[in-house]
Each structure stands twice: as structure tokens, then as C-alpha cells.
Design a protein around this motif. Structure first.
Motif, PDB file in Angstrom:
ATOM      1  N   ALA A 161       0.863  -1.186   0.000  1.00 30.48           N
ATOM      2  CA  ALA A 161       0.000   0.000   0.000  1.00 30.48           C
ATOM      3  C   ALA A 161       0.893   1.227   0.000  1.00 30.48           C
ATOM      4  CB  ALA A 161      -0.918   0.009   1.216  1.00 30.48           C
ATOM      5  N   LYS A 162       0.442   2.283  -0.676  1.00 28.05           N
ATOM      6  CA  LYS A 162       1.227   3.518  -0.672  1.00 28.05           C
ATOM      7  C   LYS A 162       0.304   4.727  -0.739  1.00 28.05           C
ATOM      8  CE  LYS A 162       2.154   3.626  -5.690  1.00 28.05           C
ATOM      9  NZ  LYS A 162       3.233   3.700  -6.715  1.00 28.05           N
ATOM     10  N   ALA A 163       0.786   5.814  -0.139  1.00 32.71           N
ATOM     11  CA  ALA A 163       0.123   7.108  -0.244  1.00 32.71           C
ATOM     12  C   ALA A 163       0.852   7.894  -1.324  1.00 32.71           C
ATOM     13  CB  ALA A 163       0.179   7.841   1.092  1.00 32.71           C
ATOM     14  N   ASN A 164       0.117   8.253  -2.356  1.00 37.72           N
ATOM     15  CA  ASN A 164       0.755   8.849  -3.529  1.00 37.72           C
ATOM     16  C   ASN A 164      -0.206   9.814  -4.211  1.00 37.72           C
ATOM     17  OD1 ASN A 164       2.920   8.933  -5.586  1.00 37.72           O
ATOM     18  ND2 ASN A 164       1.384   7.983  -6.901  1.00 37.72           N
ATOM     19  N   ALA A 165       0.289  11.015  -4.527  1.00 31.61           N
ATOM     20  CA  ALA A 165      -0.514  12.024  -5.233  1.00 31.61           C
ATOM     21  C   ALA A 165      -1.821  12.323  -4.503  1.00 31.61           C
ATOM     22  CB  ALA A 165      -0.783  11.589  -6.672  1.00 31.61           C
ATOM     23  N   ASP A 190      -3.100   4.007  -2.762  1.00 31.14           N
ATOM     24  CA  ASP A 190      -3.074   2.964  -3.792  1.00 31.14           C
ATOM     25  C   ASP A 190      -2.797   1.625  -3.111  1.00 31.14           C
ATOM     26  OD1 ASP A 190      -3.439   4.819  -5.847  1.00 31.14           O
ATOM     27  OD2 ASP A 190      -1.278   5.151  -6.057  1.00 31.14           O
ATOM     28  N   TYR A 191      -3.544   0.585  -3.519  1.00 34.31           N
ATOM     29  CA  TYR A 191      -3.418  -0.729  -2.892  1.00 34.31           C
ATOM     30  C   TYR A 191      -3.131  -1.779  -3.948  1.00 34.31           C
ATOM     31  CZ  TYR A 191      -5.944   1.766   0.789  1.00 34.31           C
ATOM     32  OH  TYR A 191      -6.339   2.687   1.741  1.00 34.31           O
ATOM     33  N   GLN A 192      -2.168  -2.649  -3.658  1.00 38.31           N
ATOM     34  CA  GLN A 192      -1.920  -3.790  -4.528  1.00 38.31           C
ATOM     35  C   GLN A 192      -2.903  -4.921  -4.245  1.00 38.31           C
ATOM     36  OE1 GLN A 192       2.229  -5.027  -4.679  1.00 38.31           O
ATOM     37  NE2 GLN A 192       2.921  -2.960  -4.157  1.00 38.31           N
ATOM     38  N   VAL A 193      -3.410  -4.953  -3.010  1.00 34.02           N
ATOM     39  CA  VAL A 193      -4.379  -5.977  -2.604  1.00 34.02           C
ATOM     40  C   VAL A 193      -5.544  -5.273  -1.909  1.00 34.02           C
ATOM     41  CG1 VAL A 193      -4.786  -8.030  -1.207  1.00 34.02           C
ATOM     42  CG2 VAL A 193      -2.562  -7.705  -2.321  1.00 34.02           C
ATOM     43  N   GLY A 194      -6.767  -5.520  -2.360  1.00 32.82           N
ATOM     44  CA  GLY A 194      -7.941  -4.942  -1.718  1.00 32.82           C
ATOM     45  C   GLY A 194      -8.079  -3.460  -1.986  1.00 32.82           C
ATOM     46  N   ASN A 195      -8.934  -2.807  -1.183  1.00 33.39           N
ATOM     47  CA  ASN A 195      -9.177  -1.371  -1.363  1.00 33.39           C
ATOM     48  C   ASN A 195      -9.183  -0.611  -0.039  1.00 33.39           C
ATOM     49  OD1 ASN A 195     -11.545  -2.304  -0.279  1.00 33.39           O
ATOM     50  ND2 ASN A 195     -12.824  -1.817  -2.057  1.00 33.39           N
ATOM     51  N   SER A 196      -8.492  -1.169   0.957  1.00 29.97           N
ATOM     52  CA  SER A 196      -8.373  -0.506   2.251  1.00 29.97           C
ATOM     53  C   SER A 196      -7.160  -1.065   2.986  1.00 29.97           C
ATOM     54  CB  SER A 196      -9.641  -0.702   3.095  1.00 29.97           C
ATOM     55  OG  SER A 196      -9.835  -2.078   3.385  1.00 29.97           O
ATOM     56  N   LEU A 197      -6.759  -0.371   4.023  1.00 27.85           N
ATOM     57  CA  LEU A 197      -5.635  -0.857   4.821  1.00 27.85           C
ATOM     58  C   LEU A 197      -6.038  -2.080   5.636  1.00 27.85           C
ATOM     59  CD1 LEU A 197      -4.027   2.455   6.142  1.00 27.85           C
ATOM     60  CD2 LEU A 197      -3.100   0.896   4.411  1.00 27.85           C
ATOM     61  N   ARG A 198      -5.086  -2.976   5.828  1.00 25.56           N
ATOM     62  CA  ARG A 198      -5.306  -4.187   6.609  1.00 25.56           C
ATOM     63  C   ARG A 198      -4.267  -4.268   7.713  1.00 25.56           C
ATOM     64  NH1 ARG A 198      -3.909  -8.284   2.258  1.00 25.56           N
ATOM     65  NH2 ARG A 198      -2.353  -6.657   1.931  1.00 25.56           N
ATOM     66  N   PRO A 199      -4.544  -4.980   8.794  1.00 27.68           N
ATOM     67  CA  PRO A 199      -3.536  -5.145   9.845  1.00 27.68           C
ATOM     68  C   PRO A 199      -2.228  -5.696   9.266  1.00 27.68           C
ATOM     69  CG  PRO A 199      -5.658  -5.928  10.623  1.00 27.68           C
ATOM     70  CD  PRO A 199      -5.828  -5.625   9.163  1.00 27.68           C
ATOM     71  N   GLY A 200      -1.127  -5.053   9.650  1.00 27.62           N
ATOM     72  CA  GLY A 200       0.176  -5.492   9.194  1.00 27.62           C
ATOM     73  C   GLY A 200       0.652  -4.868   7.899  1.00 27.62           C
ATOM     74  N   ASP A 201      -0.143  -3.989   7.293  1.00 27.23           N
ATOM     75  CA  ASP A 201       0.290  -3.356   6.052  1.00 27.23           C
ATOM     76  C   ASP A 201       1.501  -2.451   6.288  1.00 27.23           C
ATOM     77  OD1 ASP A 201      -1.288  -4.425   4.082  1.00 27.23           O
ATOM     78  OD2 ASP A 201      -2.835  -2.878   4.184  1.00 27.23           O
ATOM     79  N   ILE A 202       2.428  -2.494   5.350  1.00 28.30           N
ATOM     80  CA  ILE A 202       3.555  -1.576   5.305  1.00 28.30           C
ATOM     81  C   ILE A 202       3.224  -0.533   4.239  1.00 28.30           C
ATOM     82  CG2 ILE A 202       6.015  -1.320   4.806  1.00 28.30           C
ATOM     83  CD1 ILE A 202       6.310  -4.297   5.653  1.00 28.30           C
TER      84      ILE A 202
END
Length: 262
Positions: free
Chosen positions: A205-209, A213-225
Motif C-alpha cells: 500500500a502507498k500514499a501517492n498524489a 493505492d493498494y496492490q491488494v484490496g481497497n483498504s488498509l489491513r492489519p500489518g500493512d507496510i
């Protein structure tokens, strides 16, 4: 005599009225030396609200070891704890509001810095160390094609050189490595391990512009970097991350703390 007694009583009554008028209403205090009404002090001072204590989390994740001379690659932390990890790369922009925003939100973070981006003002990043941030390795050159263009020894030189530079500037040897652009190979994994680093850290997952943006899913999940950068849109990116983090009910903790590497 009767006239004189009445006159005396009348004079006495007038004097009493004058005194009472001068003193004002005995049931209402009068401020001394001013015509303003008296404002009594509160008997109990108002207590200053304090922030609730931050929750603490016991890590349920074990960092894989270096095996056969290859550093492990970590894309996401496998955990049931409601935590998320903020990482910020490069170091190209250096404005006071970047540190101020992190301090306002009380966000710890891992800074993956590269010498070519910070060498004009490395002291700027020393202030982050006092806000529960740690500085990690993102190479000297930030060559995003190093995996394709360079062999093992040249990659090692670039990675180990950043290790020495970080110690010189910040007094701590990094323990985590992030490849420029995210690409890695076994040659890089071997170079990372040889440089004394514990793991390669990527992201999903990244914060951009100003958005997430997520490579998996459409929200943050526990353990995301989560990946961010020191760029002009830093404030918008951090706001996007904060909205996603709060919506997911996650707590920002320092990656190195959770890995037992701080």
C-alpha cells in the motif's frame, strides 16, 4: 424641644441613608476601585484534559532469518494486531511542516533515506529521531535499475556505502533495506545480508498524489507496510494515509519496534 428632637432624628436618618447609599447594596459585593461588577473566582480550577495513553501491542510476528546468505523479503507483516507501519522514502523535500505533521499526528515512522537525496542537508533528518522515527537504508545512488545494471559487488558497494554514511550522520547503523523502485534479486538479497542488514522491506500500500493505492484490496489491513515519499505533496499524502488508517481502525506503530530491531 419637640421641634429640635424631630430635627435631630431627621438628620440622623438622613445620615444613615447616606452611608447605606455610599456602601451600596449590602447583599452585592462591589469591586474595589472600579465600577465593574465583582466576578468571584471559581472555587475549583478547570482541569486540563490529557490525551489517553497510547495502546501497546505485543508482536505476534517473528522476522525470518537470513538463510543461505540471502536476506528475507518482507512485503507485509502477518499479524492479528490492529497495527499499520508508515515508511517514508528518499528525502528530496525538506520542509518544517513534514516533521510538524508527523509530530501533530504522533506518528512513528521508518525513514528509508538515500544519500544522493539528503547529502545537501542531512541535519534536517536528525530532528526526526526525537519523534520516534528511525533512519534506514535506501542506497547511496537510488539507481532504480541497479538490479538489471549492476552485479553483486557494485550493489554491495552502494548498499554498504549507505550503511557507513548513516552511521556517520545519524549515529546508528540501519537494519532494514528498501530497494530503489522496489525491484530485488538474489544478488541484491545476498548484498543486503553481507552489508549486515536484516531484511528487505517492500510494500503493498502507498500514499501517492494525495490518495491511497493498494496492490491488494481497497483498504488498509492489519500489518500493512505503507510507502510514502518526501515530496511536495507530502501533506496531501499523509492526509490520505491518516484517513485510511482511521477508517480501518488501525494504530501506527514503528516497524522496527514490532520486529524487535529498534
Amino acid at each position: 424641644m419637640q421641634f429640635t428632637r424631630r430635627a435631630t432624628l431627621g438628620a440622623l436618618g438622613a445620615a444613615v441613608v447616606a452611608v447605606l447609599s455610599a456602601c451600596g447594596d449590602p447583599g452585592k459585593p462591589v469591586a474595589s476601585g472600579t465600577d465593574a461588577p465583582f466576578a468571584p473566582e471559581s472555587a475549583t480550577p478547570t482541569a486540563t484534559p490529557t490525551a489517553p495513553p497510547k495502546p501497546t501491542f505485543v508482536s505476534d510476528y517473528t522476522l525470518p532469518p537470513v538463510v543461505d546468505g540471502l536476506a528475507p523479503v518482507i512485503t507485509k507483516i502477518d499479524t492479528k494486531q490492529p497495527v499499520v507501519f508508515l515508511t517514508i522514502d528518499d528525502g528530496n523535500t525538506k520542509t518544517p511542516n513534514e516533521l510538524q505533521l508527523l509530530a501533530d499526528y504522533d506518528y512513528p515512522c521508518s525513514l528509508f533515506l538515500t544519500k544522493s537525496a539528503i547529502q545537501d542537508k542531512p541535519g534536517f533528518f536528525k530532528d526526526f529521531l526525537g519523534h520516534h522515527c528511525l533512519i534506514e537504508n535506501h542506497t547511496i545512488s537510488h539507481n532504480v535499475n541497479m538490479v538489471k545494471q549492476w552485479g553483486y559487488q557494485q550493489q554491495l558497494n552502494d548498499i554498504a556505502g549507505m550503511q557507513d554514511y548513516a552511521v556517520q550522520q545519524f549515529g546508528r547503523r540501519p537494519v532494514l533495506f528498501r530497494p530503489p523502485g522496489g525491484a530485488y534479486s538474489n544478488a541484491m538479497r545476498a548484498a543486503v545480508a553481507a552489508a549486515g542488514l536484516k531484511a528487505i522491506i517492500t510494500w503493498e500500500a502507498k500514499a501517492n498524489a494525495g490518495r491511497m493505492d493498494y496492490q491488494v484490496g481497497n483498504s488498509l489491513r492489519p500489518g500493512d507496510i505503507v510507502l510514502m515519499h518526501f515530496r511536495p505533496e507530502f501533506a496531501a499524502d499523509l492526509a490520505a494515509f491518516r484517513a485510511a488508517q482511521q477508517a480501518a481502525g488501525l494504530h501506527v506503530v514503528l516497524l522496527e519496534d514490532f520486529l524487535g530491531l529498534a
